[in-house]
Design a protein around this motif. Structure first.
Motif, PDB file in Angstrom:
ATOM      1  N   TYR A 565       0.821  -1.215   0.000  1.00 28.62           N
ATOM      2  CA  TYR A 565       0.000   0.000   0.000  1.00 28.62           C
ATOM      3  C   TYR A 565       0.857   1.268   0.000  1.00 28.62           C
ATOM      4  CZ  TYR A 565      -4.489   2.357   0.634  1.00 28.62           C
ATOM      5  OH  TYR A 565      -5.620   3.113   0.436  1.00 28.62           O
ATOM      6  N   SER A 566       2.012   1.219   0.630  1.00 28.14           N
ATOM      7  CA  SER A 566       2.903   2.378   0.615  1.00 28.14           C
ATOM      8  C   SER A 566       3.399   2.654  -0.796  1.00 28.14           C
ATOM      9  CB  SER A 566       4.094   2.146   1.551  1.00 28.14           C
ATOM     10  OG  SER A 566       3.672   2.007   2.888  1.00 28.14           O
ATOM     11  N   LYS A 567       3.749   1.604  -1.519  1.00 23.19           N
ATOM     12  CA  LYS A 567       4.203   1.765  -2.898  1.00 23.19           C
ATOM     13  C   LYS A 567       3.057   2.280  -3.777  1.00 23.19           C
ATOM     14  CE  LYS A 567       6.894  -1.439  -4.447  1.00 23.19           C
ATOM     15  NZ  LYS A 567       7.382  -2.736  -4.997  1.00 23.19           N
ATOM     16  N   PHE A 568       1.870   1.776  -3.518  1.00 22.13           N
ATOM     17  CA  PHE A 568       0.678   2.230  -4.239  1.00 22.13           C
ATOM     18  C   PHE A 568       0.461   3.731  -4.029  1.00 22.13           C
ATOM     19  CE2 PHE A 568      -4.061   2.773  -3.600  1.00 22.13           C
ATOM     20  CZ  PHE A 568      -4.401   2.815  -4.944  1.00 22.13           C
ATOM     21  N   TRP A 569       0.568   4.173  -2.769  1.00 21.66           N
ATOM     22  CA  TRP A 569       0.428   5.592  -2.460  1.00 21.66           C
ATOM     23  C   TRP A 569       1.476   6.411  -3.205  1.00 21.66           C
ATOM     24  CZ3 TRP A 569      -2.691   9.132  -0.796  1.00 21.66           C
ATOM     25  CH2 TRP A 569      -3.728   8.814   0.091  1.00 21.66           C
ATOM     26  N   GLY A 570       2.717   5.941  -3.168  1.00 24.95           N
ATOM     27  CA  GLY A 570       3.789   6.655  -3.840  1.00 24.95           C
ATOM     28  C   GLY A 570       3.554   6.776  -5.331  1.00 24.95           C
ATOM     29  N   GLU A 571       3.021   5.729  -5.909  1.00 24.69           N
ATOM     30  CA  GLU A 571       2.723   5.738  -7.340  1.00 24.69           C
ATOM     31  C   GLU A 571       1.664   6.777  -7.675  1.00 24.69           C
ATOM     32  OE1 GLU A 571       0.769   2.422 -10.235  1.00 24.69           O
ATOM     33  OE2 GLU A 571       2.434   1.739  -8.986  1.00 24.69           O
ATOM     34  N   LEU A 572       0.635   6.871  -6.832  1.00 24.63           N
ATOM     35  CA  LEU A 572      -0.432   7.838  -7.079  1.00 24.63           C
ATOM     36  C   LEU A 572       0.040   9.275  -6.864  1.00 24.63           C
ATOM     37  CD1 LEU A 572      -3.477   6.078  -5.354  1.00 24.63           C
ATOM     38  CD2 LEU A 572      -2.962   6.163  -7.797  1.00 24.63           C
ATOM     39  N   LEU A 573       0.952   9.479  -5.895  1.00 25.04           N
ATOM     40  CA  LEU A 573       1.404  10.825  -5.560  1.00 25.04           C
ATOM     41  C   LEU A 573       2.456  11.347  -6.530  1.00 25.04           C
ATOM     42  CD1 LEU A 573       1.648  10.474  -1.690  1.00 25.04           C
ATOM     43  CD2 LEU A 573       0.105  12.012  -2.916  1.00 25.04           C
ATOM     44  N   ASN A 574       3.127  10.440  -7.235  1.00 21.54           N
ATOM     45  CA  ASN A 574       4.199  10.835  -8.145  1.00 21.54           C
ATOM     46  C   ASN A 574       3.594  11.276  -9.470  1.00 21.54           C
ATOM     47  OD1 ASN A 574       6.440  11.174  -9.753  1.00 21.54           O
ATOM     48  ND2 ASN A 574       7.422   9.256  -9.118  1.00 21.54           N
ATOM     49  N   GLU A 575       3.525  12.570  -9.689  1.00 19.82           N
ATOM     50  CA  GLU A 575       2.876  13.120 -10.878  1.00 19.82           C
ATOM     51  C   GLU A 575       3.605  12.734 -12.161  1.00 19.82           C
ATOM     52  OE1 GLU A 575       0.145  14.706 -11.135  1.00 19.82           O
ATOM     53  OE2 GLU A 575      -0.346  15.588  -9.195  1.00 19.82           O
ATOM     54  N   SER A 577       5.631  10.068 -12.805  1.00 18.34           N
ATOM     55  CA  SER A 577       5.944   8.675 -13.104  1.00 18.34           C
ATOM     56  C   SER A 577       4.826   8.013 -13.874  1.00 18.34           C
ATOM     57  CB  SER A 577       6.185   7.897 -11.808  1.00 18.34           C
ATOM     58  OG  SER A 577       4.966   7.721 -11.120  1.00 18.34           O
ATOM     59  N   THR A 578       5.207   6.999 -14.637  1.00 20.32           N
ATOM     60  CA  THR A 578       4.220   6.095 -15.198  1.00 20.32           C
ATOM     61  C   THR A 578       4.034   4.972 -14.199  1.00 20.32           C
ATOM     62  OG1 THR A 578       5.981   4.911 -16.338  1.00 20.32           O
ATOM     63  CG2 THR A 578       4.828   6.620 -17.585  1.00 20.32           C
ATOM     64  N   PRO A 579       2.887   4.275 -14.221  1.00 19.51           N
ATOM     65  CA  PRO A 579       2.648   3.229 -13.234  1.00 19.51           C
ATOM     66  C   PRO A 579       3.739   2.168 -13.250  1.00 19.51           C
ATOM     67  CG  PRO A 579       0.643   3.772 -14.409  1.00 19.51           C
ATOM     68  CD  PRO A 579       1.745   4.495 -15.104  1.00 19.51           C
ATOM     69  N   GLU A 580       4.263   1.901 -12.093  1.00 17.23           N
ATOM     70  CA  GLU A 580       5.319   0.902 -11.947  1.00 17.23           C
ATOM     71  C   GLU A 580       4.714  -0.494 -11.972  1.00 17.23           C
ATOM     72  OE1 GLU A 580       8.365  -0.607  -8.421  1.00 17.23           O
ATOM     73  OE2 GLU A 580       7.193   1.235  -8.200  1.00 17.23           O
ATOM     74  N   LYS A 581       5.404  -1.418 -12.598  1.00 18.73           N
ATOM     75  CA  LYS A 581       4.935  -2.800 -12.568  1.00 18.73           C
ATOM     76  C   LYS A 581       5.155  -3.348 -11.175  1.00 18.73           C
ATOM     77  CE  LYS A 581       5.085  -4.230 -17.362  1.00 18.73           C
ATOM     78  NZ  LYS A 581       5.493  -5.289 -18.293  1.00 18.73           N
ATOM     79  N   ARG A 582       4.064  -3.758 -10.547  1.00 18.13           N
ATOM     80  CA  ARG A 582       4.127  -4.129  -9.148  1.00 18.13           C
ATOM     81  C   ARG A 582       4.025  -5.627  -8.958  1.00 18.13           C
ATOM     82  NH1 ARG A 582      -0.587  -1.960  -8.250  1.00 18.13           N
ATOM     83  NH2 ARG A 582      -0.741  -2.117  -6.067  1.00 18.13           N
ATOM     84  N   HIS A 583       4.483  -6.401  -9.928  1.00 22.85           N
ATOM     85  CA  HIS A 583       4.448  -7.859  -9.749  1.00 22.85           C
ATOM     86  C   HIS A 583       5.722  -8.456 -10.320  1.00 22.85           C
ATOM     87  CE1 HIS A 583       3.525  -8.493 -14.061  1.00 22.85           C
ATOM     88  NE2 HIS A 583       2.807  -7.408 -13.944  1.00 22.85           N
ATOM     89  N   GLY A 584       6.042  -9.672  -9.843  1.00 22.32           N
ATOM     90  CA  GLY A 584       7.255 -10.308 -10.275  1.00 22.32           C
ATOM     91  C   GLY A 584       7.136 -10.963 -11.625  1.00 22.32           C
TER      92      GLY A 584
END
Length: 584
Positions: A565-575, A577-584
């Motif tokens: 959830y912290s990474k999710f928040w960071g992704e939303l707050l980072n104007e 950035s493009t969405p980071e791939k969050r899976h292996g």
């Protein structure tokens, strides 16, 4: 499981006052009498305060454990002089009661000035609490099969349970990240013809609201954190005693105002887009619907459509947190479909949305069982097949669900028709199919079983739904609707191999509790134990059952990385950035 019932008017009073007359309690058997008395009680109240106060209580019951909210309710009754000590597990305020009284105030409340809160004059408080007790009496007087009502209204419709904040906060957090991944990563990866209609709807919604999709999710994450996640963590002692988040002891933490939230401009933009004042809500109530809800729950769909109440130009409140979150997660399709430019393409939109969600379903299977194990046969058979030396798992996925009216009408007739349409539809000419062309999901699973040709292996047919449909043994308590449908349609293979019905929440929890090398064995073991357990003790939820096992621990690093959830928040707050791939 701790079963609770409702505190009702009859628990505290020996007669009913109506138009200056004292009537016997027996008259409460007439719903019209209850409605008339409620109208008298609320007529002098300040309607804006009454709606706000009702939504305040609704937030309390959705972020407190049942015992705590029950205790708070009893204390309130004692504080206004309703001091009778009623034995048993009985609650005063609950979600359905509060949404109903809000609808009554919006429809029938006059522009009174009697206050419920503040000062020493509690006449308004007593009138309001009497009306809530009468609403509870009204709920208790609804006739029908009591067990079926319990199963439909609480086990299915109220999933995830609005009065189980710890479990619900986990599910809502996961769903928020799920749908952000779907719209930000899966949708752009689809070919143009597949993604165009859904993308067009998203762009139209962004233009209409003045917010990007990312900003929608940022605001939703903020509201969910404030009203549910932070209070749950505060109770666990995980956020260092922070004062952030909703706290019923601080009334100011309930209202949505700019000074309560960081980055308030985006928040207020979405809130104002979704919010309606009392007059606008009245207009919304008056609209005709193709599938109308009748009776007690008549206006609940209006709250789903418009879950934010505008108190004044600077103050708003959430009428119902569950509707707010669901309306921007799985219900986001309906926000898109509401756009006038897409109304004539609704069926096409639903089809492309189904393809989009199916890609996430396949992604989940790949993460749980390993990409090399999951065989996809689009258009040729089951949506996915997993085969080992001993087992054959056949998966079918659907985004179809019950109609809102079927869930909220007190009678179960339309609900059972929806079960038949979802599982046993014969085609466009089926009288209960509502012109649905596709075959029901049990008919499809039966065909896959007939053509599997692997009878020496244990075969498990699995229906996976976007939203919680209900377990087989739960649904079959509605007049044996599944067994009868299987018999009527001649589904001999389904009769031999009882299907397992799961939802995406179940698969996500399974992902947490296993690893790819052990997933098939773990899943089959869970399935066998599930079929032998008392499912009612787990609320007929597969995920609740598997997460309650003695050795159940989150041990999948890919799951922890994806649902960070912290990474999710960071992704939303980072104007930038493009969405980071969050899976292996």
């Amino acid at each position: 499981m701790n079963i609770m019932t409702y505190l009702v008017f009859e628990d505290f009073f020996s007669q009913v006052e109506k138009s200056g007359l004292a009537l016997p309690l027996s008259c409460l058997g007439d719903g019209q009498v209850i409605d008339d008395v409620i109208k008298e009680l609320i007529s002098g109240l300040d309607p804006i305060e009454a709606i706000s106060y009702s939504s305040f209580w609704n937030m309390i019951v959705q972020h407190c454990d049942p015992d705590e909210s029950a205790l708070l309710g009893r204390k309130e009754l004692q504080a206004v002089g309703f001091g009778k000590d009623i034995p048993g597990n009985k609650v005063f305020v609950h979600r359905d009661c509060l949404l109903h009284i809000m609808s009554r105030i919006i429809m029938d409340g006059n522009d009174g000035n009697m206050r419920i809160t503040g000062g020493s004059d509690r006449r308004g408080t007593r009138k309001y609490y009497k009306s809530l007790l009468l609403v509870n009496s009204k709920v208790n007087s609804i006739t029908g099969n009591a067990r079926q009502t319990l199963l439909k209204d609480h086990f299915i419709r109220d999933y995830p349970l609005s009065y189980a904040p710890q479990a619900t906060s986990t599910i809502f957090k996961n769903r928020l990240q799920r749908y952000w991944h779907i719209y930000s990563q899966i949708l752009p990866s689809m070919n143009k013809s597949e993604r165009e209609m859904v993308s067009k709807g998203v762009r139209a919604l962004e233009k209409d609201s003045g917010l990007s999709l990312k900003e929608h999710y940022l605001v939703l994450a903020g509201v969910l954190s404030w009203f549910l996640i932070l209070p749950v963590e505060r109770r666990k002692g995980k956020n260092g005693g922070t004062s952030l988040g909703f706290d019923y002891r601080n009334i100011n933490s309930f209202y949505i105002r700019k000074n309560n939230f960081p980055d308030a401009d985006r928040l207020m933009c979405l809130i104002e887009y979704l919010a309606r004042d009392k007059n606008c809500m009245q207009e919304h109530f008056a609209k005709n619907r193709r599938d109308a809800v009748c009776g007690f729950y008549r206006n609940f769909q209006d709250f789903f459509d418009r879950p934010i109440f505008k108190i004044d130009d600077n103050s708003f409140c959430v009428l119902d947190l569950k509707f707010f979150v669901e309306g921007l997660c799985s219900g986001f399709l309906w926000r898109i479909a509401d756009m006038a430019s897409l109304q004539h393409n609704l069926q096409d939109l639903k089809g492309y949305y189904g393809q989009l969600l199916e890609k996430y379903f396949i992604f989940l299977l790949d993460q749980i069982f390993g990409q090399n194990r999951v065989h996809k046969t689009p258009g040729q058979g089951a949506d996915a097949v997993i085969e080992t030396d001993d087992y054959l798992l056949l998966f079918e996925f659907t985004t179809e669900y019950y109609r809102f009216a079927s869930l909220y009408n007190t009678a179960v007739v339309s609900f059972m028709k929806d079960i038949k349409r979802l599982l046993f539809n014969q085609g466009k000419n089926d009288p209960d199919g509502r012109e649905k062309k596709d075959k029901g999901k049990f008919l499809k699973l039966n065909e896959y079983l007939n053509t599997s040709g692997k009878q020496e292996k244990e075969i498990i047919p699995i229906l996976v739904t976007e939203n919680y449909l209900g377990d087989y043994d739960l649904l079959n308590q509605f007049d044996n609707v599944l067994d009868q449908g299987i018999q009527k349609c001649g589904l001999t293979s389904i009769k031999k191999h009882k299907p397992l019905i799961l939802c995406l929440d179940d698969l996500e929890i399974l992902w947490a509790l296993t690893n790819k090398g052990e997933a098939v064995g773990d899943f089959v073991r869970f399935f066998h134990a599930w079929e032998l357990t008392n499912k009612g003790s787990c609320l007929y939820e597969f995920s609740s059952f598997i997460s309650s096992q003695d050795n159940a621990v989150i041990r999948n690093d890919d799951y922890l990385n994806f649902f960070d959830y912290s990474k999710f928040w960071g992704e939303l707050l980072n104007e930038e950035s493009t969405p980071e791939k969050r899976h292996g």
